[in-house]
Design a protein around this motif. Structure first.
Motif, PDB file in Angstrom:
ATOM      1  N   THR A  20       0.830  -1.207   0.000  1.00 52.49           N
ATOM      2  CA  THR A  20       0.000   0.000   0.000  1.00 52.49           C
ATOM      3  C   THR A  20       0.861   1.252   0.000  1.00 52.49           C
ATOM      4  O   THR A  20       0.558   2.238  -0.674  1.00 52.49           O
ATOM      5  CB  THR A  20      -0.928  -0.021   1.221  1.00 52.49           C
ATOM      6  OG1 THR A  20      -1.496  -1.312   1.332  1.00 52.49           O
ATOM      7  CG2 THR A  20      -2.020   0.998   1.095  1.00 52.49           C
ATOM      8  N   THR A  27       1.372   6.658  -6.916  1.00 47.81           N
ATOM      9  CA  THR A  27       0.359   7.667  -7.194  1.00 47.81           C
ATOM     10  C   THR A  27       0.940   9.062  -7.056  1.00 47.81           C
ATOM     11  O   THR A  27       0.631   9.961  -7.851  1.00 47.81           O
ATOM     12  CB  THR A  27      -0.830   7.476  -6.244  1.00 47.81           C
ATOM     13  OG1 THR A  27      -1.164   6.094  -6.216  1.00 47.81           O
ATOM     14  CG2 THR A  27      -2.022   8.265  -6.706  1.00 47.81           C
TER      15      THR A  27
ATOM     16  N   ARG B  45      -6.263  -6.188   6.226  1.00 51.48           N
ATOM     17  CA  ARG B  45      -5.723  -6.432   4.889  1.00 51.48           C
ATOM     18  C   ARG B  45      -6.743  -6.122   3.808  1.00 51.48           C
ATOM     19  O   ARG B  45      -6.403  -5.649   2.721  1.00 51.48           O
ATOM     20  CB  ARG B  45      -5.278  -7.890   4.766  1.00 51.48           C
ATOM     21  CG  ARG B  45      -4.014  -8.146   5.524  1.00 51.48           C
ATOM     22  CD  ARG B  45      -3.711  -9.598   5.593  1.00 51.48           C
ATOM     23  NE  ARG B  45      -4.671 -10.303   6.427  1.00 51.48           N
ATOM     24  CZ  ARG B  45      -4.575 -11.575   6.752  1.00 51.48           C
ATOM     25  NH1 ARG B  45      -3.575 -12.291   6.306  1.00 51.48           N
ATOM     26  NH2 ARG B  45      -5.468 -12.143   7.521  1.00 51.48           N
ATOM     27  N   SER B  47      -9.070  -3.804   4.035  1.00 52.40           N
ATOM     28  CA  SER B  47      -9.128  -2.343   3.913  1.00 52.40           C
ATOM     29  C   SER B  47      -7.948  -1.829   3.099  1.00 52.40           C
ATOM     30  O   SER B  47      -8.100  -0.935   2.270  1.00 52.40           O
ATOM     31  CB  SER B  47      -9.107  -1.698   5.297  1.00 52.40           C
ATOM     32  OG  SER B  47     -10.337  -1.902   5.936  1.00 52.40           O
ATOM     33  N   LEU B  48      -6.772  -2.413   3.332  1.00 53.34           N
ATOM     34  CA  LEU B  48      -5.600  -1.955   2.579  1.00 53.34           C
ATOM     35  C   LEU B  48      -5.741  -2.295   1.102  1.00 53.34           C
ATOM     36  O   LEU B  48      -5.360  -1.506   0.235  1.00 53.34           O
ATOM     37  CB  LEU B  48      -4.326  -2.580   3.156  1.00 53.34           C
ATOM     38  CG  LEU B  48      -3.913  -2.065   4.545  1.00 53.34           C
ATOM     39  CD1 LEU B  48      -2.580  -2.648   4.935  1.00 53.34           C
ATOM     40  CD2 LEU B  48      -3.833  -0.560   4.562  1.00 53.34           C
ATOM     41  N   GLU B  51      -7.915   0.187  -0.373  1.00 50.44           N
ATOM     42  CA  GLU B  51      -7.183   1.452  -0.531  1.00 50.44           C
ATOM     43  C   GLU B  51      -6.298   1.417  -1.775  1.00 50.44           C
ATOM     44  O   GLU B  51      -6.234   2.395  -2.528  1.00 50.44           O
ATOM     45  CB  GLU B  51      -6.338   1.678   0.729  1.00 50.44           C
ATOM     46  CG  GLU B  51      -5.515   2.948   0.690  1.00 50.44           C
ATOM     47  CD  GLU B  51      -4.749   3.139   1.982  1.00 50.44           C
ATOM     48  OE1 GLU B  51      -5.080   2.459   2.976  1.00 50.44           O
ATOM     49  OE2 GLU B  51      -3.835   3.976   2.002  1.00 50.44           O
ATOM     50  N   ARG B  52      -5.663   0.268  -2.012  1.00 51.51           N
ATOM     51  CA  ARG B  52      -4.808   0.179  -3.208  1.00 51.51           C
ATOM     52  C   ARG B  52      -5.629   0.266  -4.480  1.00 51.51           C
ATOM     53  O   ARG B  52      -5.196   0.857  -5.471  1.00 51.51           O
ATOM     54  CB  ARG B  52      -3.996  -1.112  -3.174  1.00 51.51           C
ATOM     55  CG  ARG B  52      -2.874  -1.102  -2.179  1.00 51.51           C
ATOM     56  CD  ARG B  52      -1.868  -2.193  -2.482  1.00 51.51           C
ATOM     57  NE  ARG B  52      -2.455  -3.512  -2.367  1.00 51.51           N
ATOM     58  CZ  ARG B  52      -2.596  -4.180  -1.233  1.00 51.51           C
ATOM     59  NH1 ARG B  52      -2.171  -3.634  -0.125  1.00 51.51           N
ATOM     60  NH2 ARG B  52      -3.134  -5.373  -1.204  1.00 51.51           N
ATOM     61  N   PHE B  54      -8.382   1.920  -4.773  1.00 52.43           N
ATOM     62  CA  PHE B  54      -8.685   3.351  -4.882  1.00 52.43           C
ATOM     63  C   PHE B  54      -7.514   4.103  -5.513  1.00 52.43           C
ATOM     64  O   PHE B  54      -7.697   4.902  -6.445  1.00 52.43           O
ATOM     65  CB  PHE B  54      -9.006   3.895  -3.488  1.00 52.43           C
ATOM     66  CG  PHE B  54      -8.969   5.390  -3.379  1.00 52.43           C
ATOM     67  CD1 PHE B  54     -10.016   6.140  -3.877  1.00 52.43           C
ATOM     68  CD2 PHE B  54      -7.905   6.031  -2.790  1.00 52.43           C
ATOM     69  CE1 PHE B  54      -9.986   7.520  -3.786  1.00 52.43           C
ATOM     70  CE2 PHE B  54      -7.876   7.405  -2.699  1.00 52.43           C
ATOM     71  CZ  PHE B  54      -8.913   8.153  -3.190  1.00 52.43           C
ATOM     72  N   LEU B  55      -6.304   3.804  -5.028  1.00 54.20           N
ATOM     73  CA  LEU B  55      -5.133   4.509  -5.557  1.00 54.20           C
ATOM     74  C   LEU B  55      -4.907   4.176  -7.025  1.00 54.20           C
ATOM     75  O   LEU B  55      -4.515   5.043  -7.808  1.00 54.20           O
ATOM     76  CB  LEU B  55      -3.898   4.152  -4.734  1.00 54.20           C
ATOM     77  CG  LEU B  55      -3.883   4.767  -3.342  1.00 54.20           C
ATOM     78  CD1 LEU B  55      -2.724   4.236  -2.545  1.00 54.20           C
ATOM     79  CD2 LEU B  55      -3.805   6.271  -3.437  1.00 54.20           C
ATOM     80  N   ILE B  58      -7.168   6.298  -8.930  1.00 54.33           N
ATOM     81  CA  ILE B  58      -6.693   7.694  -8.941  1.00 54.33           C
ATOM     82  C   ILE B  58      -5.564   7.841  -9.962  1.00 54.33           C
ATOM     83  O   ILE B  58      -5.500   8.822 -10.697  1.00 54.33           O
ATOM     84  CB  ILE B  58      -6.211   8.108  -7.529  1.00 54.33           C
ATOM     85  CG1 ILE B  58      -7.406   8.310  -6.603  1.00 54.33           C
ATOM     86  CG2 ILE B  58      -5.401   9.386  -7.578  1.00 54.33           C
ATOM     87  CD1 ILE B  58      -8.210   9.551  -6.891  1.00 54.33           C
ATOM     88  N   ARG B  59      -4.694   6.818 -10.020  1.00 49.71           N
ATOM     89  CA  ARG B  59      -3.627   6.877 -11.024  1.00 49.71           C
ATOM     90  C   ARG B  59      -4.203   6.859 -12.424  1.00 49.71           C
ATOM     91  O   ARG B  59      -3.720   7.560 -13.314  1.00 49.71           O
ATOM     92  CB  ARG B  59      -2.658   5.711 -10.847  1.00 49.71           C
ATOM     93  CG  ARG B  59      -1.677   5.891  -9.738  1.00 49.71           C
ATOM     94  CD  ARG B  59      -0.512   4.932  -9.891  1.00 49.71           C
ATOM     95  NE  ARG B  59      -0.923   3.545  -9.809  1.00 49.71           N
ATOM     96  CZ  ARG B  59      -1.150   2.903  -8.682  1.00 49.71           C
ATOM     97  NH1 ARG B  59      -1.026   3.535  -7.546  1.00 49.71           N
ATOM     98  NH2 ARG B  59      -1.517   1.647  -8.673  1.00 49.71           N
ATOM     99  N   TRP B 105     -14.750   3.366  -3.353  1.00 47.84           N
ATOM    100  CA  TRP B 105     -13.995   3.029  -2.148  1.00 47.84           C
ATOM    101  C   TRP B 105     -14.907   3.074  -0.920  1.00 47.84           C
ATOM    102  O   TRP B 105     -14.909   2.149  -0.100  1.00 47.84           O
ATOM    103  CB  TRP B 105     -12.821   4.003  -1.992  1.00 47.84           C
ATOM    104  CG  TRP B 105     -12.069   3.809  -0.725  1.00 47.84           C
ATOM    105  CD1 TRP B 105     -11.193   2.804  -0.454  1.00 47.84           C
ATOM    106  CD2 TRP B 105     -12.157   4.604   0.449  1.00 47.84           C
ATOM    107  NE1 TRP B 105     -10.724   2.937   0.823  1.00 47.84           N
ATOM    108  CE2 TRP B 105     -11.301   4.043   1.399  1.00 47.84           C
ATOM    109  CE3 TRP B 105     -12.874   5.749   0.778  1.00 47.84           C
ATOM    110  CZ2 TRP B 105     -11.135   4.581   2.666  1.00 47.84           C
ATOM    111  CZ3 TRP B 105     -12.718   6.292   2.034  1.00 47.84           C
ATOM    112  CH2 TRP B 105     -11.851   5.704   2.964  1.00 47.84           C
TER     113      TRP B 105
END
Lengths: 109, 150
Positions: A20, A27, B45, B47-48, B51-52, B54-55, B58-59, B105
Motif C-alpha cells: 500500500t 500515485t 488487509r 481495507s488496505l 485502498e490500493r 482506490f489509488l 486515482i492513477r 472506495w
C-alpha cells in the motif's frame, strides 16, 4: 517504536502495508508528472503574472497531495496493523486530481 | 429488501436503487465517522486492498488528465475544435474516474463492514470503451488531419 524482533514477528507475510505504501508512492509520482506538465504549460504559454499564479496553484495542489501521501505512508510504516485510510485523505487525493483537471480545462479553453 | 426488488424487476427499480445508493454514498463522503459506526471493522488487509484499488483508480484518473494535457500540448497541428474536444473528453473521463474512485472506495468499505457483497459496477467497461474510441479517433485524426494541416 517496536523492537526489531517484535516487528519481524508481527510482520504481515503478504506485505500488505508495504504494498500500500508503494501504491501511494506510485500515485504521488503520477501526480508529480501531471503537475509538472501543467506547470510547464502555464509558464510556457504566458509567462506573465497569470502564468506564474497558475504555476503556483499547481505547486499548491501538488503539495497538498504530497502532504496526504506523506501522512498515509508514515501511518502505514508505523503500525503492524495500520488503521484504514481516513475518508478525508481519500477526498483530498480526489480533490487534488480534479483540481489538476480543472486547471487543464482552463488552459485548453 | 431493496436489493431483491432491484434484482427481480427490470430497469426502473434498479435505477432507483442505484440513485439511492449513490446519494447515500455521497452523504458518507461528508460524514466520514458514519462509515465507522456501522458493522464491524474488517480485517485490515481487506481495507488496505481496497485502498490500493482506490489509488489505482486515482492513477488512472491522473493518466487520463495527463493525456488531456498531452493532446493539447503535443498535437498543435490539429484544428482547435478537434484538439479541444479530445482534450476535454479525456479530462472529463479523468474527473469521472476520480469521483468514481472515492465513491466506490466508500461503498466497498461500507459493504465490508456490513458483511455484504461488494458492489458490482459497469464503470470499467464504459471507461475502456471510451478510451478505445478516443484512441481510434486519435489514430484517424493524426493520419488524415496531419496531411490536411501541412
Amino acid at each position: 517504536m517496536t523492537g526489531p524482533a517484535e516487528a519481524v514477528q508481527e510482520r504481515d507475510p503478504g506485505l500488505q502495508p508495504e504494498r500500500t505504501r508503494l501504491a501511494w508512492r506510485r500515485t504521488t509520482l503520477a501526480c508529480t508528472v501531471v503537475a509538472v506538465l501543467a506547470a510547464k504549460q502555464a509558464v510556457h504559454d504566458e509567462t506573465g503574472p497569470a502564468g506564474l499564479i497558475a504555476a503556483a496553484l499547481c505547486l499548491l495542489v501538488w503539495l497538498g497531495f504530497l502532504r496526504v501521501a506523506h501522512h498515509r505512508i508514515r501511518t502505514l510504516g508505523g503500525a503492524p496493523r495500520p488503521a484504514p485510510m481516513p475518508v478525508r485523505a481519500a477526498l483530498t487525493a480526489t480533490l487534488c486530481t480534479i483540481a489538476l483537471a480543472a486547471f487543464a480545462v482552463a488552459i485548453v479553453v | 429488501m431493496l436489493r431483491s426488488v432491484g434484482a427481480a424487476t427490470g430497469n426502473r427499480a434498479g435505477r432507483v436503487r442505484r440513485v439511492t445508493e449513490f446519494v447515500r454514498g455521497l452523504r458518507l463522503w461528508f460524514a466520514p465517522q458514519r462509515v465507522r459506526e456501522e458493522g464491524e471493522t474488517p480485517d485490515y488487509r481487506f481495507s488496505l486492498a481496497n485502498e490500493r484499488t482506490f489509488l489505482a483508480w486515482i492513477r488512472t484518473a491522473l493518466a487520463l488528465i495527463g493525456g488531456g494535457f498531452a493532446v493539447d500540448q503535443f498535437l498543435p497541428g490539429l484544428a482547435w475544435g478537434v484538439r479541444a474536444g479530445m482534450a476535454l473528453g479525456l479530462l472529463a473521463a479523468g474527473v469521472l474516474c476520480a469521483l468514481r474512485a472515492v465513491n466506490h472506495w466508500v461503498r466497498c468499505e461500507r459493504a465490508m463492514r456490513r458483511g455484504e457483497d461488494l458492489p458490482v459496477t459497469r464503470f470499467p467497461t464504459v471507461l475502456s470503451l471510451v478510451v478505445a474510441v478516443v484512441a481510434v479517433v486519435m489514430v484517424v485524426v493524426v493520419l488524415f488531419g496531419w496531411e490536411g494541416g501541412r
